[in-house]
Design an enzyme around this catalytic site. Structure first.
Site, PDB file in Angstrom:
ATOM      1  N   ASP A   1       0.857  -1.178   0.000  1.00 33.80           N
ATOM      2  CA  ASP A   1       0.000   0.000   0.000  1.00 33.80           C
ATOM      3  C   ASP A   1       0.895   1.230   0.000  1.00 33.80           C
ATOM      4  O   ASP A   1       1.874   1.303   0.739  1.00 33.80           O
ATOM      5  CB  ASP A   1      -0.926  -0.013   1.218  1.00 33.80           C
TER       6      ASP A   1
ATOM      7  N   GLU B   1     -13.620  -4.050  -1.984  1.00 38.09           N
ATOM      8  CA  GLU B   1     -13.442  -3.875  -0.548  1.00 38.09           C
ATOM      9  C   GLU B   1     -14.750  -4.287   0.116  1.00 38.09           C
ATOM     10  O   GLU B   1     -15.792  -3.692  -0.132  1.00 38.09           O
ATOM     11  CB  GLU B   1     -13.136  -2.405  -0.234  1.00 38.09           C
TER      12      GLU B   1
END
Lengths: 219, 256
Positions: free
Chosen positions: B12, B131
């Site tokens: 990330d 997600e």
């Protein structure tokens, strides 16, 4: 003269026929010491020494891209003259006679056989996912073990595959390596004279993939 | 031999940094993403995912610079996600050396983008990023913007729709489990994996080797995304690979 020639980087011509990302192939070739040119014209194909035909996507679009740029005959000529040629993924599949992806479409017909959908079930009725994405070991045939292109490959050679269709060669002699996806046999490297095709992506297959490319630029 | 499970490191990114959060939030800087990507490549990771955590909140990113640098050292597939909105964004990142793109927010707003990307660049390049946040009744809702924004969409329905629209694979992140080290949301992975016939990458929550085993054996994950277990050296790629070999999980054989 000879010394000068040896110091020159081998020049590899990558065919751009409009549908794929050439960056990773050219980046990997530069990494192993080749000079790259991107070509899309018949006259460029005619004078090229090493040609790479990369490719992802649909067979029909690939052949259409080659046809639009009038590259089909020059590419076949290049191969008939036994000049080094490497088709990658769709580029390999286009070396076959025909494909059955969305209808029946003619290929470059360099190697006899067809491109067919990978069955989503194996002989033991076990299902698997399509596309086939991931790393698989390649198994060299007797011819493959003797072949220059696969010189540095060994029992641990694994390559990165991503495809929904596979090439089925009519003659075993054209198959240098296979892989097994859930026990479905898949041609991984095919060959005729100095023309090669690999179903996997050598440019994304770590050190073994780079080794294959190194051998190719030496041809 | 069944198919090999892919071991993927997920990095990330915020600005120029590799970061890690919990539930996709509370981000901490870990280091230079290129260094980590190179280390994972050399130790035999199968793929790398770069996810820009702020791009889709604040507009365009400098992720492209990171990708350009990484591909000079890393010769395995790189997936890039975060803030991609259009065909042009995808084309740009592919030109920087990405092999695939992961799209979440833009796909929920404009599902046809999935088909467009797939038709233009091949379905192998179109990763639908989902997600997922668990509802009280054991269903899951699709979130965007790193788990901040509700969409009202059902995860299972959206996964099936994504496949219909020609996505090549699904990156499935559990917002609830992400960064917690408590293991994957196994039920979620199993349900999604059973609903689609394209590969599913399980992401979010891997605390130890056994978590991977459960995600593969019980939940049929096709690939495992790992983040802080690698970033914080709780394990390494070689140990994970050896664990898989010892536990009948097929992975690529690799020697550094």
């Amino acid at each position: 003269m000879i010394l000068m020639f040896e110091n020159m980087k081998p020049k590899i011509s990558i065919v751009d026929y409009g549908l794929c990302n050439l960056y990773n192939v050219s980046n990997a070739l530069e990494h192993i010491g080749a000079e790259i040119e991107i070509i899309d014209k018949p006259k460029e194909v005619k004078i090229a020494k090493h040609i790479i035909l990369p490719g992802v996507g649909a067979f029909k679009n690939g052949m259409r891209g080659l046809k639009l740029r009038e590259l089909i005959d020059p590419l076949k000529e290049h191969i008939e003259k036994k000049r080094p040629f490497l088709g990658i993924c769709l580029g390999m599949q286009m070396m076959m006679s025909k494909s059955y992806e969305f209808g029946e479409i003619d290929g470059l017909d360099i190697i006899e056989g067809n491109v067919v959908k990978i069955p989503n079930i194996n002989s033991k009725n076990k299902h698997h996912k399509i596309p086939h994405i991931g790393w698989n070991k390649i198994f060299l045939s007797i011819d493959g073990k003797k072949n220059q292109l696969l010189k540095s490959q060994d029992k641990k050679s694994s390559m990165y595959f991503v495809h929904s269709y596979k090439a089925e060669c009519n003659k075993d002699e054209n198959i240098l390596a296979t892989t097994s996806y859930n026990d479905v046999n898949i041609a991984a490297v095919i060959n005729k004279d100095n023309a090669y095709g690999c179903q996997f992506h050598p440019e994304k297959s770590g050190k073994y993939g780079l080794e294959l490319l190194k051998q190719f630029i030496k041809l | 031999m069944t198919s090999n499970i892919r071991l993927i490191s997920r990095l990330d990114i915020k600005g120029p940094n590799l970061i890690k959060g919990i539930h996709l939030e509370g981000l901490r800087v870990i280091g230079n993403p290129n260094d980590y990507a190179k280390k994972y490549y050399e130790s035999g990771i199968d793929e790398i995912i770069y996810m820009d955590t702020v791009a889709s909140l604040y507009g365009r990113n400098n992720l492209s610079e990171i990708v350009k640098k990484t591909v000079k050292d890393v010769y395995v597939p790189i997936t890039v996600g975060g803030g991609l909105r259009s065909i042009d964004d995808v084309k740009y990142l592919l030109r920087c050396g990405a092999e695939k793109v992961a799209i979440n927010t833009a796909a929920t707003k404009n599902p046809e983008l999935i088909t467009e990307v797939s038709r233009k660049f091949g379905s192998q390049c179109m990763v639908l990023s989902i997600e997922a946040k668990r509802n009280e009744d054991s269903s899951w809702e699709v979130y965007t913007e790193n788990g901040r924004q509700k969409t009202g969409m059902s995860v299972l329905e959206w996964a099936k729709k994504g496949e219909e629209l020609e996505a090549g694979e699904i990156l499935l992140t559990s917002v609830d489990n992400e960064g917690t080290k408590k293991g994957f949301d196994y039920e979620l992975i199993k349900k999604v994996s059973e609903s689609v016939s394209i590969p599913v990458i399980a992401s979010g929550g891997m605390g130890c080797h056994e978590d991977l085993s459960k995600a593969v054996k019980d939940s049929s994950a096709d690939a495992i995304a790992m983040a802080d277990i690698l970033h914080y050296d709780r394990s390494d790629v070689e140990s994970i690979r050896n664990f898989c070999h010892a536990n009948d999980i097929n992975v690529r054989e690799y020697e550094a």
